[in-house]
Motif scaffolding. Structure first.
Motif: not given
Lengths: 213, 160
Positions: B40, B44, B47, B75-76, B79, B82, B121, B124, B127-128, B131-132
């Motif tokens: 996460f 961040g 991003a 992002g896709g 996911m 994951f 990890e 994730v 993905a984060v 998304a951001m």
């Protein structure tokens, strides 16, 4: 955990939160929220929750502030005046009641780091003692998030991606409707911009008057 | 707001910062086993490293470094990674996300779980990041910015 530093941090937090609520300039409010997140992350680091502190500093203070600023630049910088000033006579007692309820509930909580606390008596003992043996991971938080409790993490990642995709679906402009939508949007924002800032200015003076009274 | 920032100091400092931000993001993701960090926070930082050029550097440069399709695609993919890692133990008869059930020759079960944590990890983090970046691009209407750039981009390709 230094008591004096904690007290100062809590006071700064309350001041930042109140300022973010009171100010009419939304950019200032975002700056206050970012500062709030930064000081919260310091508090987290103070109670040895370094992982949470890092995420709070990166996502709470960094990305959230950035996204809010982007939203402000795409919309308007002034907050709208409150529709009804009598609202505060309902809201303030409600806040007070909620605060009293939370403080009352907090008296029943176990002390921080209490070995007999319910949270310390369950599976957490196994996690703490077996993490290195089971997963070769010295950082228990990571092995908890990505191994023992990885279904929670799967759900969180899904939520974040779903949020981003739904934002895109709501906000993205389709190419074939582009000219139409853009013209409408431009018109609307032209109207809303000056009107919003005017009323914002009026409201600013009126609240100053209220405070003077 | 998008595009080159007027002050040269801001432009230079953010251009110098970007590679270090990205490196720090990768470090945070990869170092989650041994210290604070993980997907996460690392995602961040990645991003931020992609968004900073968009608000400080010239648009054509920023969108060539980090194109707008990067958000949804990365992002896709994160996911997907994951979900694949989550479903892999099911194939060999384990429970969902129980990486230790996978038997790998020469690796103990604990080592497999260690690698499973690393894969999660990284997923994730992707993905984060995606998304951001997607949310930022959508809010700022980067679609339009890219379309205005398209003629310039075509000229660039012709030169090659």
């Amino acid at each position: 955990m230094i008591e004096a530093l904690d007290v100062v941090l809590f006071l700064v937090l309350i001041a930042a939160a109140v300022l973010a609520l009171v100010t009419k300039d939304l950019l200032t409010a975002v700056a206050m929220l970012t500062a709030y997140s930064l000081f919260v992350s310091l508090l987290f680091a103070g109670v040895s929750a370094v992982d949470v502190s890092l995420v709070e500093a990166a996502l709470g203070a960094g990305i959230t502030g950035l996204l809010l600023i982007a939203a402000i630049l795409a919309t308007t910088r002034r907050s709208e005046p409150r529709p009804d000033p009598r609202r505060r006579y309902v809201v303030l007692p409600l806040i007070g009641l909620f605060l009293a309820l939370m403080l009352y509930a907090a008296t029943g909580l176990p002390d921080r780091g209490d070995p007999d606390a319910p949270a310390q008596l369950g599976v957490s003992q196994i996690y703490l003692s077996q993490s290195l043996v089971d997963t070769e991971t010295p950082n228990v938080v990571t092995s908890l998030l990505a191994d023992y409790r990885s279904q929670d993490t799967l759900g969180e990642a899904l939520v974040i991606l779903t949020a981003a995709l739904s934002t895109a679906m709501v906000l993205v402009r389709r190419r074939d409707q582009d000219d139409h939508a853009e013209a409408g949007d431009g018109h609307d924002s032209d109207h809303a911009g000056p009107a919003g800032s005017d009323t914002g200015g009026d409201d600013l003076t009126s609240t100053e008057g209220d405070e003077a009274r | 707001m998008l595009g080159a920032y007027p002050s040269v100091v801001v432009r230079v400092v953010s251009a110098v910062l970007v590679p270090f931000l990205l490196l720090f993001g990768i470090y945070i993701i990869a170092h989650g086993h041994y210290g604070p960090g993980g997907g996460f926070a690392g995602g961040g930082f990645l991003a931020v490293g992609a968004i900073l050029p968009r608000i400080t550097l010239p648009s054509e440069l920023a969108y060539r470094l980090f194109p707008t399709w990067l958000g949804p695609v990365v992002g896709g993919l994160g996911m997907l990674l994951f979900l694949l890692v989550a479903a892999a133990p099911l194939v060999v008869g384990g429970a969902l996300l129980d990486y230790g059930a996978i038997q790998v020759a020469g690796l103990e079960a604990s080592r497999v779980r260690y690698l499973g944590i690393l894969a999660v990890e990284v997923a994730v983090g992707f993905a984060v990041f995606g998304a951001m970046l997607l949310i930022f691009d959508v809010i700022t209407g980067a679609d339009e910015a890219v379309r205005q750039l398209r003629p310039a981009a075509n000229v660039e390709e012709d030169r090659r």
